[in-house]
Write a protein that holds these residues in place. Sequence first.
Motif, PDB file in Angstrom:
ATOM      1  N   SER A 268       0.843  -1.184  -0.069  1.00  0.00           N
ATOM      2  CA  SER A 268      -0.310   0.096  -0.056  1.00  0.00           C
ATOM      3  C   SER A 268       0.616   1.562   0.161  1.00  0.00           C
ATOM      4  O   SER A 268       0.249   2.444  -0.801  1.00  0.00           O
ATOM      5  N   ARG A 269       2.437   0.895   0.703  1.00  0.00           N
ATOM      6  CA  ARG A 269       2.718   2.480   0.044  1.00  0.00           C
ATOM      7  C   ARG A 269       4.540   2.023   0.035  1.00  0.00           C
ATOM      8  O   ARG A 269       4.923   1.254   0.753  1.00  0.00           O
TER       9      ARG A 269
ATOM     10  N   GLU B  35       7.918   1.048  -0.519  1.00  0.00           N
ATOM     11  CA  GLU B  35       9.084   1.421   0.126  1.00  0.00           C
ATOM     12  C   GLU B  35      11.079   0.800   0.110  1.00  0.00           C
ATOM     13  O   GLU B  35      11.452   0.729   1.184  1.00  0.00           O
TER      14      GLU B  35
END
Length: 412
Positions: free
Chosen positions: A91-92, A94
């Motif tokens: 979702s994010r 990294e």
Amino acid sequence: MIPVHINEEHKFKTISIVIKFKAPINKDTVTERALLSKLMTKVTARYPSEQQLHDVVAENYGANLFSYVTKQKTAHVLTIGIDIINDKYLSRPENLFVQALELLEEVIQRPLLEGEAFHPGKVAVEKQLMQARFDSIKDNKTQYGYQQLMQEMFKGHDYRFPSYGIEEELAAVTPGSIYKAYEAMLHHDEKEIFVIGDVDSDEVTRDVRRYLALPQGTAVLEDLNIGRQDVPHYVTEQTDTTQAKINIGMTADITYGTRDYFSFVVFNQIFGGDVTSLLFMNVREKLSLAYQIHSQIDARLGYLYVIAGVNKETRELAVNTILEQLDMIKAGQFSEELIHTAKTMLVTHKKETFDRPKGWIEATYAKGFDDIKLTTEEWIAGINEVTYENVIHVAQHVHVHTIYCLTNEVKA
């Protein structure tokens, strides 16, 4: 410069990064290198306990850090790699790819040392684990019998030693000798890097060369040619076993990529490669002379091995019946249908290899050992073009070299 092989494969949700270190298999270093493959992925200078390194790997969304040793042709290959989830599925994002490279750099370039030696306590633990593995192999009569066959068949060649080390050499291994093997590996081994996943080749190449900037070496491998035996070398060893174990080594004059190479691969499939083979159907199913039986080949070197567990009382009959199956193929006493089934199975297995990242990596790496570079399509075409006459021809060039039997009866 180290070659970087990249496969922009979109069907995988993971990215695999692997580096392979290649050196000639050598009695004096194989045990140290096998221990190295374990030590390097358990602790580092920054993460001096197994739990610390494990936690770092786990924090990267359950990444998988791994290492292992293998023999390919006459090389000893040490593999270190990591599997990570692709950022595209988070979702994010990294930048896990760079984090994985940083971890590999730590593992490879900064092991846990005390001066010019690996950590004595960690070495002691790994030596104990290696000894336990040697003990378990001796208890596994199938594995033990195969290794004894290799010792007899390739006497005088370091190829006879297993990739996972030599028990007789283990006591002499020290933290300092492992460090010397590590330094030699780092500076003199021939190296290749592989990346597979939904990635951008230009970005991957840039990042890999930044974090895995290692010196490139050259591995000069031994040509292995033991010749043929006019009369097979027969060895019987007495041991505590409920079954007799038969291990047969055969030679064939094969050059990779030629018609005989493809014919040899098909021949092995017909002979003992799977449950449709002559060894399985006749020796095991029809005559009930074996509990388990199969054949396997090193087609690049031109060697074939039969491994079987049989009744002690009918050991000699089992050996004779196995050799009769070879004579049957030499005489053309097998069906066209068997060839068709063998080729179908081989092609299917080849295609399935590329359904796994490791399959692509290993298949791509294996090509580097050959002067002739075959694409997958060329390999499949070569298998499909093998004829009935080709199989008979190559079978007639297969010769029994060594027969090694384990039993606990003086006379079976």
